[in-house]
Design an enzyme around this catalytic site. Structure first.
Site, PDB file in Angstrom:
ATOM      1  NE  ARG A   1      -2.405   0.271   3.675  1.00  0.00           N
ATOM      2  CZ  ARG A   1      -3.231   0.126   3.822  1.00  0.00           C
ATOM      3  NH1 ARG A   1      -3.423  -1.193   3.873  1.00  0.00           N
ATOM      4  NH2 ARG A   1      -5.234   0.217   3.504  1.00  0.00           N
TER       5      ARG A   1
ATOM      6  CB  THR B   1       3.135   6.554   2.170  1.00  0.00           C
ATOM      7  OG1 THR B   1       4.034   5.310   2.127  1.00  0.00           O
ATOM      8  CG2 THR B   1       3.988   7.463   3.211  1.00  0.00           C
TER       9      THR B   1
ATOM     10  N   GLY C   1       6.587  -1.334  -4.919  1.00  0.00           N
ATOM     11  CA  GLY C   1       6.626  -1.191  -4.313  1.00  0.00           C
ATOM     12  C   GLY C   1       5.887   0.142  -3.636  1.00  0.00           C
ATOM     13  CG  HIS C   2       6.090   2.250   0.039  1.00  0.00           C
ATOM     14  ND1 HIS C   2       7.149   1.855  -0.267  1.00  0.00           N
ATOM     15  CD2 HIS C   2       5.550   3.921   0.126  1.00  0.00           C
ATOM     16  CE1 HIS C   2       7.684   2.489   0.378  1.00  0.00           C
ATOM     17  NE2 HIS C   2       7.334   3.374   0.649  1.00  0.00           N
ATOM     18  N   GLY C   3       3.706   3.212  -3.910  1.00  0.00           N
ATOM     19  CA  GLY C   3       3.125   4.472  -4.006  1.00  0.00           C
ATOM     20  C   GLY C   3       3.531   4.177  -6.044  1.00  0.00           C
TER      21      GLY C   3
END
Lengths: 356, 356, 356
Positions: free
Chosen positions: A224, A226, A245-247
């Site tokens: 998810r 940040t 990875g996130h974002g």
């Protein structure tokens, strides 16, 4: 499930031209080498064309220009692989999902569904699956045993959550999304602020948005964001053991092969293909229609319409020449050493010349 | 959860210097590009500094020396990324875990907790989670659906076991350990004695010891030791899909990025950072404060305080020069061939000279 | 479980020659460095031979020709590592599986077993495990919590399904197959026919056939075939996080280390060893007794009895020389540049010569 079709029926269904017996029956699809009477097979990779001579299949799907032996029933079409897929659907169809055991109205009494969750019509929920508070599940979904739908997650219509997959809180899946066993969508982004050598966790309050018609293979992990969302575009397909990875934003109609790792804050376009074990560094962009061969390391931004390879990535033809050159690199070192020795031996001669 | 703060309050909270309106209110954190009225944003990567000109955020966290446009509310601080983390905690806080459905005293009647297991005060156990015989779970833990705590495993206080993670028998987790969905801790080490071509399984009677404040991402696999323990030091954080071999020791405050593989019997120091898809061979040592860039292959012992890359690993600047050189390796081969031809052509001339 | 043995007993059991006290007792196996009174240890890797001087173990398993210090109880044998394995089995034995809680006749009332499923004698099924319609489970199996056995799957005798592993419909496991936590066997092959940029799913109607004595580590993903079967040969062992593509055949007695990815339609022989993070491209063959070192990229067919490395793969000695050469590649470029400058400077002189 298997169904029978005459070759005439199949030709019509697949938009193919039949050369052979219109009344011959096929019941199933099989590979060129394995096929026998009653089987339909196909030639999509010219590597296997010699097998046309020996196949015992009742009929073969081939391209417009493929040479075929006399006496073989042939269905000619523009795209034999796509026609094969259509035949697979016609003859075999898709998996018939098991009904939940002891289900009342499709929802097993041994599932745990929160009273505030909303479950659409026709959705089946198996024993030991969990739908948490505030979650919304659409119509016609199959939620297998051990699948977990977190608080306030939203699942569209006709989704399939295979056993033991994990959909974290607030994650949004579109319609017709398939999640294979063990895949985790929406676990916390790998985000820490390091101060004096200690890694302090940053709350990961963003989500994951998965658009329509996405399929995840087994044991993937999609972090998810940040803040905001990690996004997976419509029609994109993941093989197994893939980490996002996130974002990061993955575009539409992409194909990611097994063991690909994409770091955080990446923006990837549409129709991107990443081969097995490709790695993508964080905070960069990949354009549309980029293809990276297996084990490519992408460390900087890539423009659209590139086919790339190597680490760092370069155009694929260059990458392949470099890889080929690499296989005799130690020989190259020796050749350079030989040239250096020759040059050194030449030097005194030059000195001699000067002395003359 | 979101909370509101004035910029004055935040400046005090974050130890930042405010330049701008002390009474302006912020409710949430958002990225530079997405932020709007009521949002706090940050500049931690100078790559994005142009966005300061266009951001619509109510306020921006910046470093001591960053240039900022007039009229923008600015919170100046030593470490904007760490301040951002503090602001995330203040404004958003961490995930609010769902209470187990139908829980009596925090433990769902649909969980399976062995009568000999010990469960600490305030610990919640969700439906379909299992705590086996002899297991000890500390206080204030959250055990999500489908999580499994094996026989005689020990879980400290304030741990979070997300859905479907698997903690094998006798594994020990410290306090405040977080295990994301699907991660497996303590499966058997990959240990076989091969005799006459047949691989005979060696009983894996060791354990895994995980110290305080460790976090594992999704779908990792940490093998138990054959004898003794596989150890993960305090404060170490794992991303997703990471494999740790049997008998390996990972130090404290390390960061391992997704798809890292560390073989067995490795000893790794503290504050080590391994980038995505890094591989570490077995039976070697890595010192303290070693950083390996993505896809590094570590095949021999590494001293402390190195930053490395490539396979085999060399100092990172050297690795990057080599990788750059690799992108034109096939050209280099041509250049050497040209030199060789020139040298060969020069030879007969030398012969001619001798003949003269 | 630990048992005590005199060295005399152990010598007989292991076929070893005892040099020392026949009545000395050992209770457990431990590493050379950790062992103390009552412990048996072993020297299998000559790297650790200096530790023979300082070990406090009661006895050490060594090879026929290893030098040992006076006064140390020594058990000499042909293959100390295999003897160590035998000692581990004798002194420690294998994991004692927990009985299902509240089990009636070995099957927990909280498991979900379909009425049409067949369960062999002595098989234990834990809470929240599921066996679907038509599945057949052999005798003496252990099915842990959260494990899922899909419709019409067949599980042989004495299999162990650890928590949350997923065995899809129609998958066949032989006897004594062990599946560690989270591993998925039989999820859909990554098969799509792409038409006008859209990926159309091909029904994956094949299966996975796993022969006897196979062990899968944690969180692997084995895809089912499109047609026919993905096959894993007898005695083959997988570490963790391994992906096998659809329609691939892995031979018998192979070892695959963590994070290996094998694409689809690969045919691999027997006694193949693939090191960590090795990648194998699709539609190729690998012979018998091939060993690939870690991170090898196999992009074309490999004959039997090769030891290979690099990407693309070459014989391992060549690969290692190339990798070593790679560590100073940027220096090599400089050396070539120096030669080119020298050659260029030499040119006008040659011209001068001609002018003379």
């Amino acid at each position: 499930m298997t169904a029978s079709h005459t070759l005439q029926e199949l030709a019509q269904l697949l938009g193919a031209t039949l050369e052979g017996d219109p009344d011959a029956m096929v019941q199933q699809c099989r590979g060129l080498a394995e096929a026998t009477t009653g089987d339909l097979t196909f030639l999509a990779n010219s590597k296997y064309k010699d097998q046309l001579q020996t196949t015992r299949a009742t009929a073969v799907l081939v391209g417009k220009k493929d040479e075929t032996p006399a006496g073989l029933n042939v269905l000619r079409c523009e795209d034999p692989y796509f026609a094969f897929r259509e035949a697979m659907v016609a003859l075999h169809g898709y998996r018939q999902h098991p009904e939940p055991m002891d289900a009342e109205g499709g929802i097993s009494p041994r599932a745990a569904v929160h009273e505030t969750a909303s479950i659409g019509e026709g959705t089946r929920i198996h024993p030991f699956a969990v739908v948490e508070r505030g979650a919304v599940v659409g119509k016609g979904c199959w939620i297998y045993p051990g699948a977990w739908v977190g608080p306030d997650a939203q699942i569209g219509d006709d989704c399939i959550l295979f056993p033991n997959c994990v959909i974290y809180d607030h994650v949004q899946l579109g319609n017709r999304v398939t999640v294979h066993g063990g895949t985790v969508v929406g676990s916390d982004g790998f985000g820490y602020a390091t101060s004096k050598g200690v890694h302090h966790k940053i709350p990961q309050q963003g989500i994951v948005e998965v658009e329509d018609d996405v399929e995840f293979g087994g044991n993937c992990a999609i972090e998810r964001a940040t803040m905001g969302a990690t996004r997976i575009g419509s029609g994109t397909k993941f093989a197994d053991l893939i980490s996002i990875g996130h974002g990061t934003t993955i575009g539409s109609h992409c194909l990611l092969v097994s063991l690909v790792g994409v770091a955080g804050s990446v923006t990837m376009g549409n129709h991107v293909v990443l081969g097995g074990q490709v790695g993508v560094a964080g905070h960069l962009s990949i354009g549309d229609r980029v293809t990276a061969i297996a084990q490519t390391g992408i460390a900087s931004t890539v423009a659209s319409d590139q086919m790339i390879g190597g680490a760092p990535a370069v155009p694929v033809e260059q990458a392949k020449r470099n890889m080929l050159a690499f296989t005799s690199l130690s020989q190259l070192v020796k050749r350079v050493r030989t040239l250096e020795r020759a040059a050194k031996q030449a030097e005194p001669t030059a000195q001699d010349d000067a002395d003359r």
